[in-house]
Design a protein around this motif. Structure first.
Motif, short mmCIF file in Angstrom:
data_model
loop_
_atom_site.label_atom_id
_atom_site.label_comp_id
_atom_site.label_asym_id
_atom_site.label_seq_id
_atom_site.Cartn_x
_atom_site.Cartn_y
_atom_site.Cartn_z
N SER A 22 23.53 67.22 135.62
CA SER A 22 23.86 66.49 136.84
C SER A 22 25.22 66.89 137.39
CB SER A 22 23.84 64.98 136.56
OG SER A 22 22.57 64.56 136.12
N GLY A 26 23.35 69.40 139.56
CA GLY A 26 22.52 68.32 140.09
C GLY A 26 22.13 68.53 141.53
N LYS A 204 22.70 63.37 143.65
CA LYS A 204 23.48 63.93 142.55
C LYS A 204 24.36 62.86 141.91
CE LYS A 204 27.02 67.39 141.43
NZ LYS A 204 27.69 68.64 141.81
#
Length: 266
Positions: A22, A26, A204
């Motif tokens: 992430s 992400g 994100k």
């Protein structure tokens, strides 16, 4: 009649710990998934029944990256991350490469994304070892006589290393040094693609927040980011940087001054 747009390439992200996917990729994971591409995340450490695996499952769901794939080895610094399992650093290299080859042949990605040779800005040993293992596995997966029991050979078209140029460290550098972490960036010419992920920033950030146990702690990056004003945080995570390595034997040179990309290309 104009030609139909090329399909967005499928993408497999291979990272060391839950939350790496992430933090550093992400945006491109969300972007590729939103464009209809197959995406997946493989994590080399932490047990599938651990609390961080559950957080990883939530994060990849937010990113649209399918089900988590986990090798289940122990974090180099957290033995309780996988009780009874060896540290990823201590596993025979052939074993680790072989397991990654199996996942590559199963998912059959066009693009693989992993850590750079520094192991990212902080240089965690699990990051560095994931980089080494992934490089070997990407090349081995295309060899027909290597681990035939893992399925038919599959050669990804490109391997992208998540990195940061010196100019892209910005506010992130002081944030890391403040909590005692290293900052290892690369020269500008090492960066092939700088992807603006602002259209996917909300997704994100939601994926980063899914790693709640890291957000609650002040030293890990999710926790440090969560304590910043939103404007500063968004500026830090709005661009993702990569160095491309051609994975196919006939791959040509890549790079040059026009390195800003709309997305990662196979």
């Amino acid at each position: 009649m104009s030609a139909a747009p090329a399909p967005v390439p499928s993408l497999l992200a291979v990272f060391a710990h839950p939350d790496d996917e992430s933090l550093v990729a992400g945006g491109v994971l969300a972007q590729h998934a939103a464009s209809g591409a197959r995406t997946s995340v493989l994590t080399t450490t932490w047990a599938p029944d651990s609390h961080r695996a559950a957080e990883l499952g939530e994060a990849v769901r937010v990113l649209g990256a399918g089900r988590p794939r986990m090798l289940g080895y122990a974090d180099a610094r957290v033995p309780e991350s996988a009780p009874g399992a060896p540290r990823f650093l201590d596993v025979p290299l052939d074993e680790a490469v072989g397991r990654l080859v199996g996942h590559l042949r199963d998912f059959r990605p066009d693009i693989v994304v992993t850590h750079d040779a520094y192991g990212g800005l902080t240089g965690h040993p699990d990051h560095v070892h994931t980089h080494r293992t992934t490089l070997l596995a990407v090349h081995a997966a295309g060899l027909e006589h290597h681990a035939p029991e893992s399925g038919p050979p599959w050669q990804p078209r490109a391997l992208y290393l998540a990195t940061h140029p010196h100019s892209g460290v910005g506010d992130l550098g002081p944030l890391l040094t403040r909590v005692g972490k290293a900052v290892r960036s690369v020269p500008e010419e090492h960066v092939t693609a700088a992807v603006d992920v602002r259209p996917w920033l909300e997704r994100k950030w939601s994926a980063i927040l899914a790693h709640r146990s890291e957000v609650e702690r002040p030293r890990p990056l999710p926790g440090a980011l969560s304590r910043l004003p939103a404007e500063d945080r968004d500026r830090i995570i709005a661009t993702e940087y990569f160095t491309r390595l051609d994975a196919r034997p006939d791959g040509g040179p890549e790079g040059g001054p026009e390195r800003r990309r709309a997305r990662l290309e196979a």
